[in-house]
Scaffold this motif. Structure first.
Motif, PDB file in Angstrom:
ATOM      1  N   MET A  25       1.618   6.626  -6.812  1.00 32.81           N
ATOM      2  CA  MET A  25       0.578   7.625  -7.104  1.00 32.81           C
ATOM      3  C   MET A  25       1.154   9.029  -7.187  1.00 32.81           C
ATOM      4  SD  MET A  25      -2.196   5.956  -4.613  1.00 32.81           S
ATOM      5  CE  MET A  25      -2.727   7.467  -3.922  1.00 32.81           C
TER       6      MET A  25
ATOM      7  N   SER B 217      -7.865   2.040  -4.245  1.00 33.37           N
ATOM      8  CA  SER B 217      -7.147   0.778  -4.008  1.00 33.37           C
ATOM      9  C   SER B 217      -6.102   0.969  -2.912  1.00 33.37           C
ATOM     10  CB  SER B 217      -6.455   0.304  -5.291  1.00 33.37           C
ATOM     11  OG  SER B 217      -7.388   0.218  -6.334  1.00 33.37           O
ATOM     12  N   HIS B 218      -5.336   2.069  -3.014  1.00 30.39           N
ATOM     13  CA  HIS B 218      -4.321   2.400  -2.005  1.00 30.39           C
ATOM     14  C   HIS B 218      -4.980   2.496  -0.620  1.00 30.39           C
ATOM     15  CE1 HIS B 218      -1.207   4.960  -0.055  1.00 30.39           C
ATOM     16  NE2 HIS B 218      -2.188   5.817   0.215  1.00 30.39           N
TER      17      HIS B 218
ATOM     18  N   ALA C 150      -8.866  -4.354  -4.723  1.00 24.18           N
ATOM     19  CA  ALA C 150      -7.731  -3.517  -5.131  1.00 24.18           C
ATOM     20  C   ALA C 150      -7.606  -3.445  -6.654  1.00 24.18           C
ATOM     21  CB  ALA C 150      -6.441  -4.064  -4.510  1.00 24.18           C
TER      22      ALA C 150
ATOM     23  N   LEU D 118      -5.102   5.254  -8.461  1.00 20.91           N
ATOM     24  CA  LEU D 118      -4.996   4.196  -7.448  1.00 20.91           C
ATOM     25  C   LEU D 118      -5.541   4.582  -6.081  1.00 20.91           C
ATOM     26  CD1 LEU D 118      -1.376   2.850  -8.177  1.00 20.91           C
ATOM     27  CD2 LEU D 118      -3.554   1.800  -8.803  1.00 20.91           C
TER      28      LEU D 118
ATOM     29  N   GLY E 264       0.822  -1.216   0.000  1.00 19.52           N
ATOM     30  CA  GLY E 264       0.000   0.000   0.000  1.00 19.52           C
ATOM     31  C   GLY E 264       0.849   1.257   0.000  1.00 19.52           C
ATOM     32  N   SER E 265       1.915   1.278   0.802  1.00 24.07           N
ATOM     33  CA  SER E 265       2.765   2.457   0.845  1.00 24.07           C
ATOM     34  C   SER E 265       3.500   2.642  -0.481  1.00 24.07           C
ATOM     35  CB  SER E 265       3.794   2.339   1.976  1.00 24.07           C
ATOM     36  OG  SER E 265       3.145   2.036   3.178  1.00 24.07           O
ATOM     37  N   THR E 266       3.909   1.514  -1.081  1.00 21.24           N
ATOM     38  CA  THR E 266       4.552   1.611  -2.399  1.00 21.24           C
ATOM     39  C   THR E 266       3.576   2.198  -3.410  1.00 21.24           C
ATOM     40  OG1 THR E 266       5.813  -0.367  -1.834  1.00 21.24           O
ATOM     41  CG2 THR E 266       5.835   0.293  -4.144  1.00 21.24           C
ATOM     42  N   MET E 267       2.301   1.767  -3.317  1.00 20.15           N
ATOM     43  CA  MET E 267       1.284   2.338  -4.216  1.00 20.15           C
ATOM     44  C   MET E 267       1.187   3.848  -4.007  1.00 20.15           C
ATOM     45  SD  MET E 267      -1.690  -0.511  -3.735  1.00 20.15           S
ATOM     46  CE  MET E 267      -2.945   0.033  -4.860  1.00 20.15           C
ATOM     47  N   GLY E 268       1.298   4.297  -2.741  1.00 19.53           N
ATOM     48  CA  GLY E 268       1.230   5.729  -2.448  1.00 19.53           C
ATOM     49  C   GLY E 268       2.309   6.496  -3.193  1.00 19.53           C
TER      50      GLY E 268
END
Ligand code: HEM
Ligand code: HEM
Length: 133
Positions: free
Chosen positions: A25, A35-36, A86, A32, A18-22
């Motif tokens: 983004m 989903s994030h 997600a 995202l 999740g943090s990587t997705m942040g």
């Protein structure tokens, strides 16, 4: 592996994803946000609470967990539901229609949450004393 530890490991993995997705983004314009938010709030926050809750709530109440089997079923449904959410949640931002997927995986996630509530409630509400004649 014990169910509480399974939840704890899953939670740590979702925190990393999740943090990587942040950061992705911030660097891209990928849609995202939902989903994030859910990978972190259901995946990291809630899964850690489910794991710790399964371990501690029966201890607080001086009882045993009502059903390990239900806890195991919740673990798998929660993960399937979240991973499905997600991947389908950006439906509002895309031309593709993923809404059906979000609905189905949302219902799977909801069922898993209800199983958690039921299992913990059955564990911490003491059974009625059998009246002695
Ligand atoms: C490396 C760490 C993180 C980064 C780089 C990051 C980045 C972002 C970004 C760019 C947004 C979109 C903001 C916007 O444009 O509206 C966002 C939204 C969000 N993030 Fe994170 N985030 C991180 C960690 C977390 C964590 C740890 C949580 C929760 C446990 C979290 C929860 C949320 C939520 C709930 C939203 C949606 C907020 C809304 O509804 O507008 N994030 N994040
Ligand atoms: C059954 C499980 C769940 C389903 C099906 C679900 C579904 C949704 C949907 C469809 C949205 C709107 C997303 C959009 O803007 O397109 C949303 C937003 C949001 N949900 Fe959930 N949700 C669930 C559980 C949770 C839980 C457990 C939390 C927190 C612990 C949470 C926190 C949020 C937040 C903070 C937002 C706004 C974030 C954003 O801007 O995307 N949700 N949820």
């Amino acid at each position: 592996m014990e169910v509480p530890l399974k939840f704890a490991w899953a939670s740590l993995i979702y925190l990393m994803i999740g943090s990587t997705m942040g950061v992705v983004m911030v660097l891209t314009s990928l849609p995202l946000i939902p989903s994030h938010a859910h990978v972190l709030l259901i995946g990291f926050v809630s899964m850690m609470i489910f794991g710790v809750g399964y371990h501690l709530l029966p201890v607080f109440a001086g009882t045993d967990l009502y059903s390990l089997r239900l806890a195991e079923i919740q673990f798998w449904l929660q993960n399937i539901g979240l991973i499905g959410l997600a991947f389908t949640m950006p439906y509002r931002f895309t031309s593709n229609n993923y809404q059906l997927g979000t609905t189905i995986f949302g219902l799977v996630s909801l069922l898993a949450i209800y199983i958690f509530v039921y299992n913990v409630a059955r564990s911490i509400i003491p059974p009625k004393e059998i009246k002695k004649i």
